[in-house]
Design an enzyme around this catalytic site. Sequence first.
Site, PDB file in Angstrom:
ATOM      1  N   CYS B 152      38.776  49.983  65.478  1.00 29.42           N
ATOM      2  CA  CYS B 152      40.110  49.492  65.853  1.00 29.42           C
ATOM      3  C   CYS B 152      40.119  48.949  67.279  1.00 29.42           C
ATOM      4  CB  CYS B 152      41.143  50.600  65.725  1.00 29.42           C
ATOM      5  SG  CYS B 152      41.486  51.042  64.027  1.00 29.42           S
ATOM      6  N   HIS B 153      39.655  49.781  68.230  1.00 30.57           N
ATOM      7  CA  HIS B 153      39.703  49.351  69.612  1.00 30.57           C
ATOM      8  C   HIS B 153      38.385  49.571  70.344  1.00 30.57           C
ATOM      9  CE1 HIS B 153      43.864  50.223  68.357  1.00 30.57           C
ATOM     10  NE2 HIS B 153      44.077  49.038  68.912  1.00 30.57           N
ATOM     11  N   GLY B 154      37.329  49.800  69.551  1.00 32.69           N
ATOM     12  CA  GLY B 154      35.999  49.822  70.135  1.00 32.69           C
ATOM     13  C   GLY B 154      35.617  51.069  70.896  1.00 32.69           C
TER      14      GLY B 154
END
Lengths: 421, 188, 280
Positions: B152-154
């Site tokens: 999703c956001h690494g």
Amino acid sequence: MSFPWANHYAPKHPLMKWIDDRLPLPRLVYNAVGAGYPVPRNLNYFWNFGVLSGAALAIQIVTGIVLAMHYAANGLVAFDSVEHIMRDVNSGWMLRYAHANGASFFFIVVYLHIFRGLFYGSYKAPREMVWLLGLVIFLLMMATAFMGYVLPWGQMSFWGAKVITGLFGAIPVVGTPIQTWLLGGFAPDNAALNRFFSLHYLLPFVIAGVIILHIWALHIPGSSNPTGIDVKGPQDTVPFHPYYTAKDGFGLGVFLILYCAVLFFAPNAMGHPDNYIAANPLSTPAHIVPEWYFWPFYAILRAFTVDFILPAKLWGVIAMFGSIILLFFLPWLDKSPVRSGNYRPAFKKFFWLLVIDVLILGYCGGSPAEEPYVMISQLAAAYYFAHFLIILPIVSRMERPLPLPNSITEAVLEKHGNAAA
Amino acid sequence: MATLETTETPGEGAGDGVRRRDFINLAAVSFAGVGAATVLLPLINQMNPSADVLALASIEVDLSAIKEGQAIKTIFRKQPLFVRHLTAAEIAAADKVDPSSLRDPQTLEQRTVDGKKQWLITMGVCTHLGCVPLGAGEGEIKGEFGGYFCPCHGSSYDTAARIRKGPAPKNLEVPKYAFKSDTVVQVG
Amino acid sequence: MVRPIAFLAGLGFVFVLLFSLVTGAVAYISEPPAKTAEHEFHLHPKEVSFASDGPLGKFDRQQLQRGFQVYKEVCSACHSLHQVAFRDLKDLGFTDAEVKAIAKNWATEVPSINPETGEPATRKGTPADKIPAPYANEVAARAANNNALPPDLSLMAKARHDGGAYIYSLLTGYQDQPAELLKHFPDAKTPASLHYNPYFANLNLAMPPPLAADGQVTYADGTKSTVDQMAKDVSAFLIWTAEPKLEKRHATGIAVLGFLLIATILAYLSYRNIWAGIKH
């Protein structure tokens, strides 16, 4: 709104003044149910039932909203989801019993409220609109209660849905298509259950809206009173708050005691055991009856057993709906200028006969469709229609009312035995 | 003369009477307030997990089929649970890191049970915003630190499921669990 | 206009109703409805009392455990207890470990899926599971019971009038068909596959007497297991399955009513107070 001597709203706190200047909600409440609403000083306890009806609706809406958080409107799981509420949800058993018995108590107080209106002539000019709106509320309540009873999806739920929608099947030509349309199928199933749930959630808020109109219409002429005569001056009234708020508070306490006694110690007394059996489309319960508050109407429905020009079933349906519709015409059927039954000797006798008649109809409606109950309900239903459509118009013309007091104040003083003679 | 109002006769004790009356009104209103507040309790409490949900709050996981280097995803409280059998290399990689250099300083020992260091049991819920990180399933990318990677956001987690890179603030949560036997773990 | 129309409508309704009444009365006199055996011989449940009766009633946990034993060893062969989970049995006084053992050793396993093949399979029960039904579905239940469906028992005590007493009466009410009945209603002879029981609505019941002999169950607590005792115990158990929150309900009710009583008295005093000196 009503009388020139009504107290005027004067905000005590600067914050209230600030709000009132911008949105006169505090003023509205003050004038509706606060010290700004002058009410006849002589109201008896029968005038408590309006507020109690509102309290019952509030109980139903609050408990209903939380129950809807756990209920699942699907034929496969609806019954089990209600049992899930009863067993696993925190306090779920209490919330569900509160809602199921709340419906019964809502009808109890509304029926007393209606009979209060019937006895004291509250439906007469200038309060016809209050009466008509009240009847609209009553019809909405009946629809809501019926659809709510379907939701647990027990045997009585299922067969109640089938029988009541079957009533529409009695309408010539369009009956069957209407029934199929109502159910979204040929028998009650998911489609019916879901739409009933949707409407069951919607209608109470419609009722709340109509109640606002009902109270608004009431505030134009002001409350009636047991003498039925008009308010003549400031000495006839007291402000709603604190006088009637205190009295309603006491009434609410008594109501809650009775309600909670049933809720906690006989929660299934007003329900039917068959509704603890999951819906089974292949087997009808031996003795199928609606909830007790529909029994008088159910008795009228079943009283028509002979095809006479129209089929018996259609007669029953017409009469059942007619028994409520005719109440809409009551203000024009009873033209007696005297409102209160206390001053109408003949009317009073017939009124009590009607009360007994409706109780008999209720008893017969809850009994199996066999003799002697059918014959008794035929007689009782005949009196019901005769009372409103024939007897009341005649009585209101023939009767010689008792002398009315000159004012509410005079009546009050007379009661206390020191009339200024 | 008849009157509607009987005026209070002023005299001894009138002041007491007024005070007693105020007290009763106050008591009645207070009782109503307490009652209304008490009614709120069941109305609020009904939103807490029901008994059937709580009954599933504890599960048993059989570890016997998880080979070294493998991980499984199972469900605990309706959320993914990662059970990972670490290889010696992965354990060494985790131990090599200086905990004080981490965003959420913890050692592998602190995140596993004594003597069962090879069993890494964590929630499969990224501590950033709750996505399910990759890395437990076969063939999924494990991120640059060889543990888990949240797409999703690494956020990247290492082989002890500690946050190493990306926006997540905390290491993957280790639920309460206990070994019932060598191959069975009770979670919750 | 309203009143003449109302008058005619009223006459119409009254006429049709009285016409119905007369027609019905004539039919009733000329052809009185035949009496039925159910009507004449059906009995109301026997008088029996349970610890849970009354506003202060509490369950007798020993009795509930005995009743559960009867359900487990006798009833559960055919009747499901769909709404009850094993974990609920902790209410009867069983410990976590006992509940776990009961779930694990239950005669019927819980339906599941073989994790390897996806084929339908079964697994051992856990406390979180609902008590598994003896038959996979209604068709299987009917097939095994001569086309009669053994009903679920979870709510039986609420699904009949006076449910606890009804179950007790039914279990102890099996008897030979009275000669009196056969004399008056020769057509009402109980078919060979059914069993006469005057407490059952239509008198003839597909279930053979489940509690046939004293000592059918050996109670763990040493209570003598007469048929009467077993019937009473299993009825008490089914009252619990139908209303497991009964004790909580009673206790809450007492507290709520006590509070309301005081609040209402205060409200009354406050009302009298405010109205003091105001004639009405």
